[in-house]
Design a protein around this motif. Structure first.
Motif, PDB file in Angstrom:
ATOM      1  N   ASN A   7      42.364 -48.287 -52.004  1.00  0.00           N
ATOM      2  CA  ASN A   7      42.662 -48.566 -53.410  1.00  0.00           C
ATOM      3  C   ASN A   7      42.331 -49.988 -53.846  1.00  0.00           C
ATOM      4  N   PHE A   8      42.462 -50.949 -52.956  1.00  0.00           N
ATOM      5  CA  PHE A   8      42.269 -52.348 -53.353  1.00  0.00           C
ATOM      6  C   PHE A   8      40.838 -52.580 -53.871  1.00  0.00           C
ATOM      7  N   VAL A  60      48.630 -46.794 -51.800  1.00  0.00           N
ATOM      8  CA  VAL A  60      47.622 -47.852 -51.678  1.00  0.00           C
ATOM      9  C   VAL A  60      46.375 -47.429 -50.904  1.00  0.00           C
ATOM     10  N   GLN A  61      46.421 -46.260 -50.262  1.00  0.00           N
ATOM     11  CA  GLN A  61      45.274 -45.817 -49.458  1.00  0.00           C
ATOM     12  C   GLN A  61      45.472 -44.364 -49.074  1.00  0.00           C
ATOM     13  N   VAL A  96      47.289 -55.032 -54.720  1.00  0.00           N
ATOM     14  CA  VAL A  96      46.828 -53.710 -55.156  1.00  0.00           C
ATOM     15  C   VAL A  96      47.387 -53.374 -56.537  1.00  0.00           C
ATOM     16  N   THR A 100      45.223 -52.964 -59.867  1.00  0.00           N
ATOM     17  CA  THR A 100      45.338 -51.686 -60.575  1.00  0.00           C
ATOM     18  C   THR A 100      45.696 -51.929 -62.035  1.00  0.00           C
ATOM     19  N   TYR A 140      50.084 -56.527 -49.875  1.00  0.00           N
ATOM     20  CA  TYR A 140      50.349 -55.176 -49.387  1.00  0.00           C
ATOM     21  C   TYR A 140      50.066 -55.051 -47.904  1.00  0.00           C
ATOM     22  N   ASP A 156      44.317 -58.074 -47.460  1.00  0.00           N
ATOM     23  CA  ASP A 156      44.301 -59.158 -48.429  1.00  0.00           C
ATOM     24  C   ASP A 156      44.121 -60.444 -47.628  1.00  0.00           C
TER      25      ASP A 156
END
Length: 418
Positions: A7-8, A60-61, A96, A100, A140, A156
């Motif tokens: 997602n990041f 997040v993934q 994230v 978003t 995250y 990150d």
């Protein structure tokens, strides 16, 4: 190239696609603007699902990257674990969630005229995502329950603070709400607004943040934001070889922006995008960038962007276009499962996890041409081996392509830029 939803970087892709439409949609042919919005919506529909359980949970993934990377199989045959990676309050996900928020806010602007209902949904959810990011501060990838599966892929690395400012800046632009302007002014110092200003990509938003916020200073005379223009100018000066700035961004002998790591073209495409956006902001306000003893105008910034685009599309020492399917010579063996494995139309029976290895190791060109994809690109000496196994150079990514949409829209509409 793999079958994991990270997602990041995907949120960053959506932000840059939407920003491309916002800045350059007016010069896109109508059919191409529709295509761009379809691509944005593909990403934002997914991002909306990922935050549908806010205020207390964010996804997040999706997909176990370790088992996925152990296989070489088509998406249609995918049988590795589709683990959903979750961050629950009060655990942090500022990066994230902040990205978003930026993506949804930017997309809300892109859809405002064509689909106001969807635009309103995006903006409402962008605010929720930002609230989570700001309330539960931290990276995250620092959460113990997911760290080993998001790292080292899309950790990150550069800190979460820039995503908070970036998310707030996009919400300010989308809403014109003064509370987000206050947030930027009150938190800029503590969140490091003036640090790492010469970077822009999925993990570091500083140069983009400065360009974005400087628009408000340039067009609205918001003097409290003058430092953002100074930082944006400083960044632009590093790209002008003739400027007297102490630091210049490295170029290959052939002239490509180069930074160590992998997927180097991400730097060239994203920085080219910022050059063109900033050139437009300066031109509309009859201003220039200040580079020590010299001033740099919009024309020079556009020339720098054009040099990058020309290089990517084939004007380079190898005569190689790094856009698949474009030009007479382009990468044939890209690191991409769907491109390198036979189509299900040609081979409908399943290809298992390890059965795909024969195609991964094949010396032959990929059977399916992924037209338009940009690969990671050449080395610092302009060399490129077209090797499927060398993912740093041969893997296409959405975040390399996304900013290039706006860049190409500009140059297609301005073909006579000398």
């Amino acid at each position: 190239g793999d079958n994991v939803k990270f997602n990041f970087p995907m949120a960053f892709t959506a932000t840059l696609l939407a920003w491309s439409v916002i800045e350059f949609g007016e010069v896109m042919p109508p059919a191409e603007q529709r295509n761009a919005l379809v691509a944005v919506r593909w990403g934002t529909d997914y991002l909306l699902k990922s935050i549908s359980q806010l205020p207390n949970r964010i996804f997040v993934q999706v997909g176990d990257p370790n088992s996925d990377h152990n296989c070489w199989e088509r998406p249609e045959d995918m049988d590795t674990a589709r683990t959903a990676y979750i961050v629950d309050a009060p655990n942090p996900a500022s990066d994230v969630a902040g990205e978003t928020a930026a993506a949804l806010a930017a997309a809300s602007m892109a859809f405002r005229s064509s689909d106001p209902g969807y635009s309103e949904t995006l903006l409402r959810n962008a605010i929720k995502a930002f609230d989570y990011a700001d309330t539960h501060r931290g990276a995250y990838s620092d959460n113990a329950n997911i760290k080993d599966d998001v790292c080292p892929f899309y950790c990150d690395f550069d800190g979460y603070q820039d995503e908070l400012l970036w998310g707030a800046a996009w919400l300010r632009r989308a809403t014109q709400d003064n509370s987000y302007l206050d947030y930027i002014q009150n938190n800029g110092q503590t969140l490091g607004a003036e640090e790492n200003i010469n970077e822009f990509g999925w993990d570091n938003k500083h140069a983009g943040l400065n360009v974005l916020v400087s628009k408000e200073f340039l067009e609205g005379s918001m003097f409290a934001l003058e430092s953002y223009k100074a930082s944006a100018d400083s960044f632009m000066c590093t790209l002008i070889p003739e400027s007297s700035t102490a630091y210049h961004i490295d170029l290959t002998p052939g002239g490509l922006i180069y930074k160590p790591g992998g997927s180097n073209l991400q730097h060239s495409t994203s920085i080219s995008f910022l050059l063109l956006v900033y050139a437009n902001y300066l031109e509309r306000t009859s201003q220039s960038a200040s580079c020590g003893g010299m001033t740099v105008g919009p024309a020079e910034l556009r020339q720098q962007a054009k040099r990058q685009v020309d290089y990517i599309l084939g004007d380079n020492p190898k005569g190689m276009s790094y856009m698949v399917g474009y030009g007479g010579q382009y990468p044939q063996r890209i690191h991409h499962r769907g491109s390198s494995l036979p189509s299900i139309k040609d081979r409908p029976d399943s290809i298992g996890c390890k059965e795909g290895s024969v195609y991964f190791n094949s010396p032959w060109p990929n059977p399916n041409v992924l037209v338009g994809a940009l690969v990671g690109g050449p080395s610092e000496d302009d060399s490129f081996e077209d090797d499927r196994a060398d993912f740093r150079k041969s893997e296409p990514t959405t975040y390399i392509n996304a900013p290039f949409v706006g860049v190409l829209a500009y140059f297609a509409a301005n073909p006579n830029l000398s």
